[in-house]
Design a protein around this motif. Sequence first.
Motif, PDB file in Angstrom:
ATOM      1  N   ASP A  27      -6.136   2.144  -3.933  1.00  0.00           N
ATOM      2  CA  ASP A  27      -5.562   0.951  -3.313  1.00  0.00           C
ATOM      3  C   ASP A  27      -4.570   1.302  -2.214  1.00  0.00           C
ATOM      4  O   ASP A  27      -4.305   0.492  -1.330  1.00  0.00           O
ATOM      5  N   SER A  60       1.179  -4.401 -11.319  1.00  0.00           N
ATOM      6  CA  SER A  60       1.984  -5.256 -10.450  1.00  0.00           C
ATOM      7  C   SER A  60       1.816  -6.697 -10.880  1.00  0.00           C
ATOM      8  O   SER A  60       0.694  -7.171 -11.075  1.00  0.00           O
ATOM      9  N   PRO A 120      -2.780  -4.603  -1.168  1.00  0.00           N
ATOM     10  CA  PRO A 120      -3.482  -4.875  -2.428  1.00  0.00           C
ATOM     11  C   PRO A 120      -3.540  -6.342  -2.815  1.00  0.00           C
ATOM     12  O   PRO A 120      -4.375  -6.732  -3.624  1.00  0.00           O
ATOM     13  N   ARG A 128       0.835  -1.206   0.000  1.00  0.00           N
ATOM     14  CA  ARG A 128       0.000   0.000   0.000  1.00  0.00           C
ATOM     15  C   ARG A 128       0.867   1.254   0.000  1.00  0.00           C
ATOM     16  O   ARG A 128       0.554   2.241  -0.669  1.00  0.00           O
ATOM     17  N   VAL A 186       2.148   1.964  -3.447  1.00  0.00           N
ATOM     18  CA  VAL A 186       1.069   2.483  -4.291  1.00  0.00           C
ATOM     19  C   VAL A 186       0.837   3.958  -4.010  1.00  0.00           C
ATOM     20  O   VAL A 186       0.728   4.781  -4.931  1.00  0.00           O
ATOM     21  N   LEU A 190      -3.077  -1.306 -10.359  1.00  0.00           N
ATOM     22  CA  LEU A 190      -3.300  -0.653  -9.078  1.00  0.00           C
ATOM     23  C   LEU A 190      -3.712   0.796  -9.302  1.00  0.00           C
ATOM     24  O   LEU A 190      -3.244   1.455 -10.233  1.00  0.00           O
TER      25      LEU A 190
END
Length: 419
Positions: free
Chosen positions: A328, A308, A335, A291, A294, A324
């Motif tokens: 997310d 990813s 994720p 996370r 992201v 993503l």
Amino acid sequence: MNTHQRKRRDPTLPPGDGPPPAALTLDQVFAHTAHRHPNRVAVQDGWHRLTYAQAERQAVRLASALVLGGVQLGDPLVVRCENHRQALVAQLAVLKAGGVCVPALDGPGGTAAAARAAGARAVLCSRSTYDRAVRGAPSLALDDPATWRKIASVPVEKALPRSSAEGGAHLLLGHRGTDRLIDHRSWLRSAADRSRRAGVPGGTVAIDQEPVSPAALAAMWWAYSCGAMLHTAPWNPDPGWPLVGARDSVTVLTPEEYARHLDSGPPPGRRTAGAAEGPGTVVLIGGPCTRELVSRHFAARPGTRLWSEFAPTDGAVPWTAQELFARDGGRPHEPGAGSPVPPVRLRVAGAGGESLPRGAVGAIVAIGPPWWPEDVQSSGWRGCWTPDHTLDLTGPAARGPGRENRPTVPTGRPETEVT
């Protein structure tokens, strides 16, 4: 629909000008582009360029010398070159000769260790990567003029190429304690699936990995399956590399590499005057994306797509993939790994090898297509299926003494979540 139209729609062949007849191997796909676009750049490595035609000519000469030297179909040859231009020629030559490329193991003595482990017929290297500890196999330095003077007198082998779609292309050693043989079909299918998901690279695929590393191999064969250029180093020193370039380019990194680049790059929202916008897509290959990563990506590059791919055993051929989004990064859970990439099928297995229901945590194992050398592969991770049919990772699997804790696989056809 006629036969020609069906061939043009084959997803394992390069798009654009149309595939060559029965182009089913990596070297045949490359040769097709070299024939149609001889002056197109295959590798941009700083100030150095290698075109498709140059790489093809050198590879044919080298492959002919390998066959004359006794290389048989399926023979392993270790590849360890100091740059991607030499590595490309070496791999093409091995494949044309019908051999299997074996990337050298990391660290000092890695070339000799790979040669011993694979029983290599020869080693293709550079003068700087020559390993005196190699025994029982000749070493050819591809940047030594003497090597090419000897090769120049060898007649072109009429039987080239000797590669076959079902034949092994690369033998990856020592990743999580296992060896993995990847054939031509797996590479081409993986590249075609990536193009369908993330889009066909418009011009370049940029990387920041050593030659013949798993992520570099995935990026390289993706680029060449599309007739694109592999960009491995900037023209001038650039702290933002490889996250610079035209919007139609893509960048392939591991999650760890991308985190380091975001650490060293310019602050989010601040770009130097005249700086390039950066790639349109970033593809992360290898382990799962967190996370935090992201959130950092979309804070720094909100207009760049992020994909990813979970490729646990060696970081090359993906098991799962997902796009993503900014949301997310704010979710209460990681994720996860995404959805399985056909033809790979995944199971979450219990201690006895039984398939677990959704929500139950167990070992993640893959059941490959018929041409995989192993029926079942352990990912080294634990996880569970989520209600939306994606795979959630809960953490690395526990290891037993000296080996991975692998589940027992029951006999018969295993139950799978995705086919």
